[in-house]
Design a protein around this motif. Structure first.
Motif, PDB file in Angstrom:
ATOM      1  N   VAL A 109      -3.518   1.802   5.588  1.00  0.00           N
ATOM      2  CA  VAL A 109      -4.657   1.489   6.446  1.00  0.00           C
ATOM      3  C   VAL A 109      -4.159   0.624   7.591  1.00  0.00           C
ATOM      4  CG1 VAL A 109      -6.950   0.457   6.580  1.00  0.00           C
ATOM      5  CG2 VAL A 109      -6.237   1.636   4.501  1.00  0.00           C
ATOM      6  N   MET A 110      -4.448   1.072   8.792  1.00  0.00           N
ATOM      7  CA  MET A 110      -3.935   0.458  10.012  1.00  0.00           C
ATOM      8  C   MET A 110      -5.099   0.137  10.944  1.00  0.00           C
ATOM      9  SD  MET A 110      -1.003  -0.025  11.766  1.00  0.00           S
ATOM     10  CE  MET A 110       0.225   1.108  11.150  1.00  0.00           C
ATOM     11  N   PRO A 111      -5.007  -0.986  11.679  1.00  0.00           N
ATOM     12  CA  PRO A 111      -6.036  -1.236  12.688  1.00  0.00           C
ATOM     13  C   PRO A 111      -5.893  -0.259  13.856  1.00  0.00           C
ATOM     14  CG  PRO A 111      -4.369  -2.951  12.762  1.00  0.00           C
ATOM     15  CD  PRO A 111      -4.015  -2.046  11.611  1.00  0.00           C
ATOM     16  N   ASN A 112      -6.960  -0.108  14.582  1.00  0.00           N
ATOM     17  CA  ASN A 112      -6.948   0.754  15.758  1.00  0.00           C
ATOM     18  C   ASN A 112      -5.883   0.255  16.736  1.00  0.00           C
ATOM     19  OD1 ASN A 112      -7.589   1.977  18.276  1.00  0.00           O
ATOM     20  ND2 ASN A 112      -9.633   2.382  17.499  1.00  0.00           N
ATOM     21  N   PRO A 113      -5.038   1.143  17.252  1.00  0.00           N
ATOM     22  CA  PRO A 113      -3.985   0.711  18.174  1.00  0.00           C
ATOM     23  C   PRO A 113      -4.478   0.429  19.593  1.00  0.00           C
ATOM     24  CG  PRO A 113      -3.824   3.062  17.799  1.00  0.00           C
ATOM     25  CD  PRO A 113      -4.919   2.564  16.902  1.00  0.00           C
ATOM     26  N   SER A 114      -5.758   0.596  19.841  1.00  0.00           N
ATOM     27  CA  SER A 114      -6.308   0.373  21.174  1.00  0.00           C
ATOM     28  C   SER A 114      -6.033  -1.041  21.671  1.00  0.00           C
ATOM     29  CB  SER A 114      -7.827   0.595  21.142  1.00  0.00           C
ATOM     30  OG  SER A 114      -8.426   0.125  22.324  1.00  0.00           O
TER      31      SER A 114
END
Length: 128
Positions: free
Chosen positions: A75-80
């Protein structure tokens, strides 16, 4: 809007839903394709994928109990650039994801809960 990719001009959720790739169907597709690792952007996306309740605590990391046995789930945070997670933390997580993706799959299908640190990463991953 309160959701990842929820902007008025972003069709992500509509496309995902209409393609038939949501929740159960996505898990079925992952089980059929058997990738080494699946990376999901956002805790709410992971909760939906894993069938967890909305308030369930989820950490940015490799999950100990993957929804599809034998397929590691990260699970990864949004790369934005608009993400509230600091850039350096997102970079660290991308490095951990890369290391996890390069590791051979566990033949038992059981994921390790141990978090990788920067000391676990290959020397080549420390380049700016």
């Amino acid at each position: 809007m309160g959701h990842h990719f929820g902007g008025r001009n972003n069709h992500f959720w509509t496309l995902l839903h209409r393609s038939g790739s949501t929740d159960r169907r996505l898990r079925e597709k992952v089980a059929r394709l058997r990738p080494r690792i699946v990376c999901l952007l956002g805790k709410d996306v992971y909760r939906a994928y894993a069938g967890l309740p909305r308030g369930r605590e989820v950490a940015w990391e490799l999950q100990a109990s993957p929804p599809v046995p034998g397929v590691r789930t990260f699970v990864m945070p949004n790369p934005s650039a608009r993400s509230t997670v600091p850039f350096e933390e997102r970079l660290r997580l991308f490095r951990v994801l890369q290391e996890a993706a390069l590791k051979p799959p566990d033949p038992t299908g059981i994921s390790s809960r141990r978090k990788l640190s920067s000391h676990d990463l290959s020397p080549g991953l420390h380049r700016p």
